[in-house]
Design a protein around this motif. Structure first.
Motif, PDB file in Angstrom:
ATOM      1  N   PHE A 254      -0.296  14.484  -4.028  1.00  0.00           N
ATOM      2  CA  PHE A 254      -0.642  14.442  -2.607  1.00  0.00           C
ATOM      3  C   PHE A 254      -2.134  14.190  -2.413  1.00  0.00           C
ATOM      4  N   ILE A 255      -2.960  14.867  -3.198  1.00  0.00           N
ATOM      5  CA  ILE A 255      -4.411  14.705  -3.067  1.00  0.00           C
ATOM      6  C   ILE A 255      -4.840  13.292  -3.452  1.00  0.00           C
ATOM      7  N   ILE A 256      -4.231  12.744  -4.501  1.00  0.00           N
ATOM      8  CA  ILE A 256      -4.557  11.372  -4.907  1.00  0.00           C
ATOM      9  C   ILE A 256      -4.208  10.390  -3.786  1.00  0.00           C
ATOM     10  N   VAL A 257      -3.049  10.590  -3.173  1.00  0.00           N
ATOM     11  CA  VAL A 257      -2.626   9.715  -2.076  1.00  0.00           C
ATOM     12  C   VAL A 257      -3.584   9.840  -0.891  1.00  0.00           C
ATOM     13  N   VAL A 258      -3.928  11.068  -0.533  1.00  0.00           N
ATOM     14  CA  VAL A 258      -4.862  11.286   0.579  1.00  0.00           C
ATOM     15  C   VAL A 258      -6.217  10.661   0.268  1.00  0.00           C
ATOM     16  N   GLU A 259      -6.668  10.826  -0.973  1.00  0.00           N
ATOM     17  CA  GLU A 259      -7.966  10.269  -1.374  1.00  0.00           C
ATOM     18  C   GLU A 259      -7.994   8.756  -1.212  1.00  0.00           C
ATOM     19  N   LYS A 260      -6.921   8.094  -1.623  1.00  0.00           N
ATOM     20  CA  LYS A 260      -6.870   6.636  -1.527  1.00  0.00           C
ATOM     21  C   LYS A 260      -6.654   6.171  -0.087  1.00  0.00           C
ATOM     22  N   ALA A 261      -5.824   6.894   0.653  1.00  0.00           N
ATOM     23  CA  ALA A 261      -5.499   6.480   2.019  1.00  0.00           C
ATOM     24  C   ALA A 261      -6.676   6.658   2.973  1.00  0.00           C
ATOM     25  N   THR A 262      -7.556   7.594   2.683  1.00  0.00           N
ATOM     26  CA  THR A 262      -8.668   7.888   3.600  1.00  0.00           C
ATOM     27  C   THR A 262     -10.010   7.398   3.065  1.00  0.00           C
ATOM     28  N   LEU A 263      -9.985   6.568   2.038  1.00  0.00           N
ATOM     29  CA  LEU A 263     -11.225   6.163   1.373  1.00  0.00           C
ATOM     30  C   LEU A 263     -12.225   5.528   2.340  1.00  0.00           C
ATOM     31  N   LYS A 264     -11.787   4.536   3.095  1.00  0.00           N
ATOM     32  CA  LYS A 264     -12.700   3.834   4.007  1.00  0.00           C
ATOM     33  C   LYS A 264     -13.204   4.759   5.108  1.00  0.00           C
TER      34      LYS A 264
ATOM     35  N   LYS B 286       0.812  -1.215   0.000  1.00  0.00           N
ATOM     36  CA  LYS B 286       0.000   0.000   0.000  1.00  0.00           C
ATOM     37  C   LYS B 286       0.846   1.266   0.000  1.00  0.00           C
ATOM     38  N   TYR B 287       1.808   1.332   0.898  1.00  0.00           N
ATOM     39  CA  TYR B 287       2.579   2.569   1.037  1.00  0.00           C
ATOM     40  C   TYR B 287       3.491   2.806  -0.166  1.00  0.00           C
ATOM     41  N   ARG B 288       4.012   1.738  -0.733  1.00  0.00           N
ATOM     42  CA  ARG B 288       4.827   1.894  -1.938  1.00  0.00           C
ATOM     43  C   ARG B 288       3.958   2.365  -3.109  1.00  0.00           C
ATOM     44  N   THR B 289       2.717   1.895  -3.138  1.00  0.00           N
ATOM     45  CA  THR B 289       1.785   2.354  -4.170  1.00  0.00           C
ATOM     46  C   THR B 289       1.548   3.849  -4.048  1.00  0.00           C
ATOM     47  N   TYR B 290       1.349   4.313  -2.819  1.00  0.00           N
ATOM     48  CA  TYR B 290       1.148   5.744  -2.598  1.00  0.00           C
ATOM     49  C   TYR B 290       2.360   6.541  -3.078  1.00  0.00           C
ATOM     50  N   LEU B 291       3.555   6.053  -2.743  1.00  0.00           N
ATOM     51  CA  LEU B 291       4.780   6.741  -3.158  1.00  0.00           C
ATOM     52  C   LEU B 291       4.900   6.767  -4.678  1.00  0.00           C
ATOM     53  N   ASN B 292       4.604   5.647  -5.309  1.00  0.00           N
ATOM     54  CA  ASN B 292       4.702   5.569  -6.769  1.00  0.00           C
ATOM     55  C   ASN B 292       3.727   6.533  -7.443  1.00  0.00           C
ATOM     56  N   LEU B 293       2.526   6.614  -6.914  1.00  0.00           N
ATOM     57  CA  LEU B 293       1.540   7.547  -7.466  1.00  0.00           C
ATOM     58  C   LEU B 293       2.024   8.986  -7.322  1.00  0.00           C
ATOM     59  N   PHE B 294       2.558   9.298  -6.157  1.00  0.00           N
ATOM     60  CA  PHE B 294       3.047  10.654  -5.918  1.00  0.00           C
ATOM     61  C   PHE B 294       4.182  11.000  -6.882  1.00  0.00           C
TER      62      PHE B 294
END
Length: 205
Positions: free
Chosen positions: A56-66, A23-31
């Motif tokens: 940053f917004i894409i990462v926040v959106e995915k990380a806080t989805l639930k 998950k966290y590597r995915t966030y980094l890759n997207l950023f």
């Protein structure tokens, strides 16, 4: 932009590991992809920040989805209803417009001044005659409001009636009159305003 996003996916996102390394590597890759996309638009700090904001917004959106779904459901806002569409559209619009400040600014210093001006402004002037001191006169504001309303009406009608199909069924005289009006509107308002402000932004690259 379709081919550009495909290129970033195939040659940046996937080689970095995509979503295969947790998950966290995915966030980094997207950023990283969004930061690189910012630099693709121009080798300047403003474009880097523009890309970083989106990343940053894409990462926040995915990380806080639930969490967001849970919180919003408590107040009756769920995906698919009118309230969610209105809220998400508004939030997206504000974020994208804020990011455009950095994209359009001539320099990082100019961008900082614009952001500072937004934060310091007294927004009561939006409801007084001082509104016209911001750069747009009464006529320009009327044109702006009418244009926005026109786009909203067009979007609503197009969703329900598919205007292209509807127009194609009209008599040839009516169709060509509509085409000419559309073309003239684009030509007239495409060059409306100051010469420098109406220049196509990508001409600088």
């Amino acid at each position: 932009h379709i081919s550009l996003s495909t290129w970033f996916r195939d040659y940046v996102y996937i080689p970095l590991g995509g979503s295969r390394k947790g998950k966290y590597r995915t966030y980094l890759n997207l950023f990283i992809v969004f930061v690189v996309s910012g630099l693709w638009h121009g080798a300047a700090m403003t474009f880097l920040i523009w890309g970083a904001i989106h990343g940053f917004i894409i990462v926040v959106e995915k990380a806080t989805l639930k969490t967001r779904k849970l919180v919003l459901s408590k107040v009756g806002i769920v995906n698919g209803n009118f309230a969610s569409g209105l809220l998400f559209s508004f939030v997206t619009f504000v974020i994208v417009c804020f990011a455009w400040i950095f994209f359009r600014a001539n320099s990082y210093t100019d961008a900082k001044l614009l952001v500072a001006g937004i934060l310091k402004n007294n927004y009561i002037i939006l409801f007084t005659e001082d509104l016209y001191k911001l750069g747009l006169g009464r006529n320009e504001l009327i044109i702006l409001i009418l244009a926005i309303l026109g786009l909203v009406v067009f979007e609503i009608l197009n969703k329900s009636n598919k205007l292209g199909t509807l127009l194609s069924k009209q008599p040839i005289g009516f169709r060509w009159a509509a085409y000419i009006i559309i073309i003239m509107t684009i030509v007239i308002y495409g060059v409306y305003g100051d010469k420098d402000t109406s220049q196509f932004i990508y001409f600088q690259f």
